[in-house]
Design a protein around this motif. Structure first.
Motif, short mmCIF file in Angstrom:
data_model
loop_
_atom_site.label_atom_id
_atom_site.label_comp_id
_atom_site.label_asym_id
_atom_site.label_seq_id
_atom_site.Cartn_x
_atom_site.Cartn_y
_atom_site.Cartn_z
N THR A 128 0.53 -1.33 0.12
CA THR A 128 0.20 0.11 0.33
C THR A 128 0.75 1.35 -0.39
O THR A 128 2.02 0.77 0.69
CB THR A 128 -0.95 -0.08 1.04
N PHE A 158 0.61 2.63 6.15
CA PHE A 158 0.22 1.45 6.64
C PHE A 158 0.29 0.51 6.47
O PHE A 158 -0.56 -0.60 6.53
CB PHE A 158 -1.31 1.60 5.63
N SER A 160 1.61 -3.19 8.25
CA SER A 160 1.37 -3.65 9.94
C SER A 160 3.06 -4.11 9.80
O SER A 160 3.45 -5.07 9.28
CB SER A 160 0.52 -4.94 9.56
N THR A 211 1.77 0.08 13.00
CA THR A 211 1.66 0.33 11.39
C THR A 211 2.46 1.29 10.92
O THR A 211 1.66 2.67 11.63
CB THR A 211 -0.87 0.42 11.01
N SER A 360 -12.06 -1.73 10.48
CA SER A 360 -10.73 -1.68 9.45
C SER A 360 -10.26 -3.13 8.75
O SER A 360 -10.33 -3.24 7.88
CB SER A 360 -9.52 -2.08 10.93
N TYR A 361 -11.45 -4.04 9.32
CA TYR A 361 -11.64 -4.79 8.65
C TYR A 361 -12.47 -4.88 7.03
O TYR A 361 -12.41 -5.57 6.15
CB TYR A 361 -11.90 -6.32 8.36
N THR A 364 -9.05 -2.55 5.55
CA THR A 364 -7.53 -3.65 5.12
C THR A 364 -7.65 -5.02 4.20
O THR A 364 -8.94 -5.65 4.07
CB THR A 364 -6.81 -3.85 6.26
N GLU A 365 -6.51 -5.01 3.51
CA GLU A 365 -6.44 -6.16 2.19
C GLU A 365 -7.34 -5.81 0.87
O GLU A 365 -7.76 -6.82 1.00
CB GLU A 365 -6.91 -7.68 3.31
N THR A 367 -10.51 -2.79 -0.20
CA THR A 367 -11.67 -2.14 0.37
C THR A 367 -13.17 -2.89 0.41
O THR A 367 -12.02 -4.20 -0.68
CB THR A 367 -12.46 -0.92 -0.02
#
Length: 381
Positions: A128, A158, A160, A211, A360-361, A364-365, A367
């Motif tokens: 990202t 961002f 992780s 993050t 957040s879910y 992330t990975e 939208t």
């Protein structure tokens, strides 16, 4: 005591589930509120998790991992997410960083990466960028071939495990004219000259997960750090995320389970109009709907995991499960707050944190809007 209905597990899965739940309940859950305030986790708890192998659940045994099938991994990730979703993200970041190398790297690269994380080092996946988000074609980080090296310039956002990782998988443009087909993947060591790490983001949720932004300033890495071939980076990234979305979604199911449990427990204790609020149909039906959503989410994750274990990598299945779970997790947590009323809105109780973590879910990975692009695109082929 609320009873979680989770049937059909093997004896080994039940034993592992019980072991991880006990660890989560004793070591993670009591610290989660403090971690949320501080924006970090306790190093000693991470070391305990490493000793149990929980940072390498998805890594094959031949590379030093637990070698779990996807269904079992999801069962355990749910238990960790139940206690603290941020810590689940931290543990998942190890495999997320390593998976691109396992998918497309050479034997030497795999061995080198595995040596770092099996020895206790951390890993991160760096795709990202601040201006790009889900638009990978807008990647600005570049990698220029200079002799027998690649020189990287740019930044990532961002990321992780950004400030705790020892080794990274970094995606950069080797040929801007080719769009996503000009992106390549690289192994990057933390101690490489020209590499620096930004401050830990002050996030709304999953706050115990570190993050950070990453910066590359004329950072030269050996050409043997190229993962796969030039131009294969985007494909490698998507193949990775298609395999990890379901794992992440399982942690989100843990949030839902915890929200249901907290709401049920409170509804039995809180009395209005002469009886516990759970005896009022308005609340009882809310609890029922929360349970329905949680059970449905768990089964979607398990179905996606079973397809993975059958060597069926269908992006649509992973996207459907990730989107359904995260959207419903937000609603379940909102309902939990409503059941608790004013206390639900207070940090004295954990349900407001669960909502912040669940949100957040959806981001992330990929939208949930991007997931719907993937889903509809597959439907309309």
């Amino acid at each position: 005591m609320y009873f979680k209905r989770d049937y059909g597990l093997t004896e080994e899965q039940k034993d592992l589930q019980a072991m991880v739940h006990e660890f989560a309940e004793k070591e993670i859950k009591p610290r989660a509120a403090e971690w949320d305030v501080n924006g970090s986790f306790s190093d000693d708890v991470l070391e305990m998790a490493k000793e149990m192998g929980l940072h390498l659940m998805a890594v094959p045994e031949k590379f030093g991992g637990m070698g779990l099938d996807k269904v079992t991994e999801c069962i355990l990730r749910e238990e960790i997410g139940w206690a603290d979703a941020g810590f689940s993200v931290t543990l998942g970041g190890f495999a997320l960083g390593f998976l691109p190398v396992m998918l497309a790297g050479t034997d030497q690269q795999i061995a080198k990466f595995a040596d770092v994380i099996t020895a206790g080092g951390a890993a991160a996946f760096a795709l990202t960028e601040a201006q790009g988000g889900s638009d990978a074609a807008n990647t600005k980080t570049t990698a220029k071939k200079v002799g027998n090296t690649y020189v990287l310039n740019g930044s990532k956002a961002f990321i992780s495990n950004g400030d705790i990782a020892d080794v990274y998988t970094v995606f950069a443009m080797t040929d801007k004219s080719k769009g996503v087909k000009g992106i390549s993947a690289f192994m990057v060591d933390r101690n490489t000259p020209g590499f620096s790490i930004g401050t830990h983001e002050n996030k709304m949720g999953i706050r115990s997960s570190h993050t950070c932004s990453l910066y590359f300033d004329e950072m030269a890495i050996p050409e043997e750090n190229l993962i796969g071939k030039e131009g294969e980076g985007f494909k490698i990234a998507m193949n990775t995320l298609n395999r990890t979305r379901v794992s992440g979604a399982s942690g989100c199911v843990g949030i839902m389970q915890r929200a249901v449990e907290e709401a049920v427990a409170y509804s039995k204790e809180r009395e209005v109009f002469g009886k516990p609020i759970c005896k009022h149909q308005g609340i009882a039906f809310m609890l029922a709907d929360m349970e329905i959503k949680t059970q449905a989410a768990r089964q979607m994750v398990r179905y996606a995991a079973r397809t993975f274990d059958a060597d069926i990598i269908d992006p649509m299945v992973g996207s459907c499960s990730k989107t359904f779970v995260s959207d419903n997790a937000v609603q379940v947590c909102l309902d939990a707050i409503q059941v608790l009323g004013g206390y639900g809105y207070s940090r004295e109780y954990p349900v407001e944190k669960l909502l912040r973590d669940a949100k957040s879910y959806q981001i992330t990975e990929g939208t949930n809007q991007i997931q719907r692009v993937t889903i509809s695109g597959n439907m309309l082929k």
